[in-house]
Design a protein around this motif. Structure first.
Motif, mmCIF file in Angstrom:
data_model
loop_
_atom_site.group_PDB
_atom_site.id
_atom_site.type_symbol
_atom_site.label_atom_id
_atom_site.label_comp_id
_atom_site.label_asym_id
_atom_site.label_seq_id
_atom_site.Cartn_x
_atom_site.Cartn_y
_atom_site.Cartn_z
ATOM 1 N N ARG A 27 0.847 0.605 7.088
ATOM 2 C CA ARG A 27 0.387 1.947 6.735
ATOM 3 C C ARG A 27 -0.312 2.603 7.926
ATOM 4 O O ARG A 27 -0.158 3.809 8.165
ATOM 5 C CB ARG A 27 -0.548 1.871 5.540
ATOM 6 N N ARG A 28 -1.080 1.834 8.687
ATOM 7 C CA ARG A 28 -1.759 2.392 9.858
ATOM 8 C C ARG A 28 -0.760 2.859 10.919
ATOM 9 O O ARG A 28 -0.980 3.878 11.592
ATOM 10 C CB ARG A 28 -2.691 1.340 10.459
ATOM 11 N N GLY A 47 2.316 3.903 10.315
ATOM 12 C CA GLY A 47 2.898 5.131 9.777
ATOM 13 C C GLY A 47 4.413 5.167 9.841
ATOM 14 O O GLY A 47 5.055 4.501 10.664
ATOM 15 N N GLN A 56 0.861 -1.171 0.000
ATOM 16 C CA GLN A 56 0.000 0.000 0.000
ATOM 17 C C GLN A 56 0.904 1.229 0.000
ATOM 18 O O GLN A 56 2.096 1.130 0.315
ATOM 19 C CB GLN A 56 -0.889 0.030 1.243
ATOM 20 N N THR A 73 5.233 7.326 1.055
ATOM 21 C CA THR A 73 5.726 6.126 1.745
ATOM 22 C C THR A 73 5.055 4.904 1.142
ATOM 23 O O THR A 73 3.825 4.836 1.066
ATOM 24 C CB THR A 73 5.455 6.170 3.258
ATOM 25 N N TYR A 100 4.547 0.898 1.551
ATOM 26 C CA TYR A 100 4.598 -0.138 2.578
ATOM 27 C C TYR A 100 4.423 -1.511 1.931
ATOM 28 O O TYR A 100 3.461 -1.725 1.184
ATOM 29 C CB TYR A 100 3.488 0.073 3.610
ATOM 30 N N ASP A 117 1.064 5.645 0.840
ATOM 31 C CA ASP A 117 0.463 6.839 1.430
ATOM 32 C C ASP A 117 1.234 8.053 0.923
ATOM 33 O O ASP A 117 2.390 8.261 1.303
ATOM 34 C CB ASP A 117 0.545 6.755 2.947
ATOM 35 N N PRO A 118 0.622 8.836 -0.003
ATOM 36 C CA PRO A 118 -0.728 8.686 -0.565
ATOM 37 C C PRO A 118 -0.744 7.610 -1.658
ATOM 38 O O PRO A 118 0.308 7.104 -2.056
ATOM 39 C CB PRO A 118 -0.993 10.051 -1.168
ATOM 40 N N ALA A 119 -1.936 7.276 -2.107
ATOM 41 C CA ALA A 119 -2.064 6.308 -3.198
ATOM 42 C C ALA A 119 -1.434 6.880 -4.466
ATOM 43 O O ALA A 119 -1.460 8.095 -4.708
ATOM 44 C CB ALA A 119 -3.540 5.991 -3.442
#
Length: 564
Positions: free
Chosen positions: A197-198, A200, A153, A177, A179, A155-157
């Motif tokens: 991702r959660r 961070g 995943q 970033t 992940y 962040d951001p997409a």
């Protein structure tokens, strides 16, 4: 002999990772060449291998390390940081712009490899998908069933995502970033990516840097950066948390070490374990229990599968001695532990019984089939191996319910060695009582270590004469040059083991010379290697050798503290 391949030009490589994953990155540009895990089920190291697996577009990169372990690359446009977060089965790639502009990441999966000594390319099909529930992108390697899955995943997409065995991800700007999570199958991979991702970037980086600082916080000896480099590499590459959630010990996780992906009791418990015990006693207890419960059923075997059984058969007394000595060292460092001793007593009794099978018919001496360099011995009784077994029995005796039998055997063994293994005023390398003997030394099990282990004193004239020979020109494997040292027939160059032996010998000038080599020689990207060129200091054999890095770290710490 089965010596290591000699390297004409040492390979440049950048190991990084955590206990759950190992990564091979480029030392010159932000790219990941392989990403893998240890697998008990497959008895080896399971790696995604790419061409490259992941790379950040750009040119003119400058490389460095954060906290002596986390790779960072910078150019005029971007800073890229590659993090294997401590305690997580995955990684995070942080991309921070230094000027406006698009960011592009791409990759090309080549194969799924299984490593133990050599690497096997597995016959697998690759299945790419996007999971709408978690938002993760997933890549699975399937061979009847999924062998390993990778999820990611961002962040951001990304503004563009072409996902598959070959993929391209693009962002209009940053910071970004990425992940990546690893798991045995897709469900674990997709949820692990989301979990990372959660958490961070900031939290993952902070936790990892805190752990890296803790590992080396107690060191006050010479060359602290050299110590940190070796300790951290060995901590993450001489052990692992397997895909199945259990601790494993191994020579190295590096693809560049020629016998990586397997367990050797000596490498794990004599060379790496003392460094681990100093850096992380709670983890040391965990791997000690794993070693006794999983591997001690086959004490003294040359090499073993990660799951336990023999991989490369052949009895080695030093490998069997590693078990009681490691337990004694742990209990001496942490205090009495009746529960642990009771848990490990049965496998330890098995070790004692196996070694007893190798006892001389009439003397307190014990045979070995292979030497500490894993080669057939000229005579079956080795002075170093028997001295090591003597010390192991002696130190275990004070912790054992019935100590007197162990003490008596240790005394008898020491007396026998002084009667049988001393010729011309110094210790021989190997002997057949009443018959032949050989003068030699092997850095992987050196007579220089006898005082450090506690077998004799440094004032012992027999040991002093032995040390003078080992470190002198009469030794055919003593090599002179800007980067001098001792080797053996197994590797005819100065050895990284020789550097540790010199430091632990307590002899001031040889120890100072070894520290100078560690500080100034290029070696293996700054890590000690099995052997190196005495003129250039470049690695010649055995690069990516994590267990040896642990031995170097231990030697540097022990030389300051005088510990055994």
């Amino acid at each position: 002999m089965t010596p290591a391949p000699i390297l004409e030009v040492p390979l440049a490589h950048r190991p990084t990772g955590n206990l759950e994953v190992h990564l091979e990155a480029s030392p010159v540009a932000p790219s990941v060449l392989r990403l893998g895990v240890a697998s008990l089920a497959l008895n080896g190291l399971l790696d995604w291998v790419g061409e490259p697996l992941l790379e950040v577009f750009g040119q003119g990169w400058r490389a460095s390390l954060l906290s002596d372990w986390i790779p960072v690359w910078e150019n005029a446009h971007l800073t890229a940081t590659l993090l294997a977060p401590f305690g997580e089965r995955g990684l995070a790639l942080r991309l921070e712009p230094r000027m406006p502009g698009p960011i592009q990441v791409a990759g090309n999966l080549a194969y799924l490899g299984l490593r133990r000594f050599r690497e096997e390319k597995l016959e697998a099909t690759f299945h790419a998908s996007h999971d709408t529930w978690t938002g993760s992108y997933v890549l699975e390697a399937r061979s009847g069933r999924t062998l390993l899955a990778l999820g990611w995943q961002a962040d951001p997409a990304p503004s563009k995502a072409q996902w598959g065995e070959r993929f391209v991800l693009e962002w209009e700007g940053g910071p970004v970033t990425l992940y990546l999570g690893l798991a045995p199958e897709a469900d674990g991979a997709r949820t692990t990516a989301l979990h990372l991702r959660r958490l961070g970037w900031e939290a993952l980086l902070s936790k990892t840097q805190h752990k890296l600082a803790l590992l080396t916080s107690g060191y006050s000896g010479p060359l602290p950066q050299v110590y940190r480099r070796h300790l951290i590499f060995s901590y993450f590459y001489a052990q692992a948390e397997a895909l199945e959630g259990e601790a494993v010990l191994l020579t190295s996780r590096s693809p560049h070490y020629y016998v990586s992906g397997a367990y050797w009791a000596r490498d794990a418990l004599l060379w790496f374990f003392p460094a681990l015990l100093k850096a992380d006693p709670s983890r040391a207890r965990e791997v000690l229990r794993a070693a006794f419960r999983r591997y001690a059923r086959w004490p003294g075997e040359h090499a073993q599968y990660l799951g336990g059984p023999p991989l490369y058969p052949g009895f080695e007394l030093d490998q069997a001695a590693a078990y009681p000595l490691a337990l004694a060292r742990y209990l001496e460092a942490t205090g009495p532990n009746p529960e642990l001793l009771a848990e490990l007593r049965e496998p330890l009794e098995g070790v004692l019984a196996r070694v007893a099978e190798e006892k001389h018919p009439s003397l307190s001496l014990y045979r070995t089939f292979l030497s500490p360099t894993d080669d057939p011995v000229p005579e079956p009784y080795l002075t170093y191996d028997n001295a090591l077994w003597c010390v192991a029995l002696e130190r275990l005796a004070s912790l054992w319910p019935k100590p007197e039998a162990l003490r008596q055997e240790a005394r008898a063994l020491r007396e026998t060695l002084y009667r049988q293994a001393v010729r011309n005023g110094r210790f021989v390398f190997s002997l057949e009582p009443g018959s032949r003997h050989t003068f030699a030394d092997e850095p992987a099990g050196s007579l220089l270590l006898l005082p450090h282990l506690g077998f004799c004193s440094r004032q012992d004239p027999v040991w002093q004469a032995t040390a003078l020979w080992v470190l002198g020109e009469d030794n055919p494997h003593h090599y002179k040059g800007p980067f001098p040292g001792e080797g053996s027939a197994h590797f005819p160059f100065p050895s990284g083991f020789g550097l540790a032996n010199r430091i632990l010998s307590g002899l001031m000038r040889p120890a100072e010379e070894a520290l100078r080599v560690l500080e100034q020689a290029p070696l293996d990207q700054g890590y000690a290697c099995e052997s190196f060129d005495p003129q250039s200091g470049q690695a010649r054999t055995g690069i990516g050798f994590a267990a040896l890095a642990g031995f170097i770290a231990y030697a540097m710490a022990a030389s300051k503290e005088g510990s055994r």
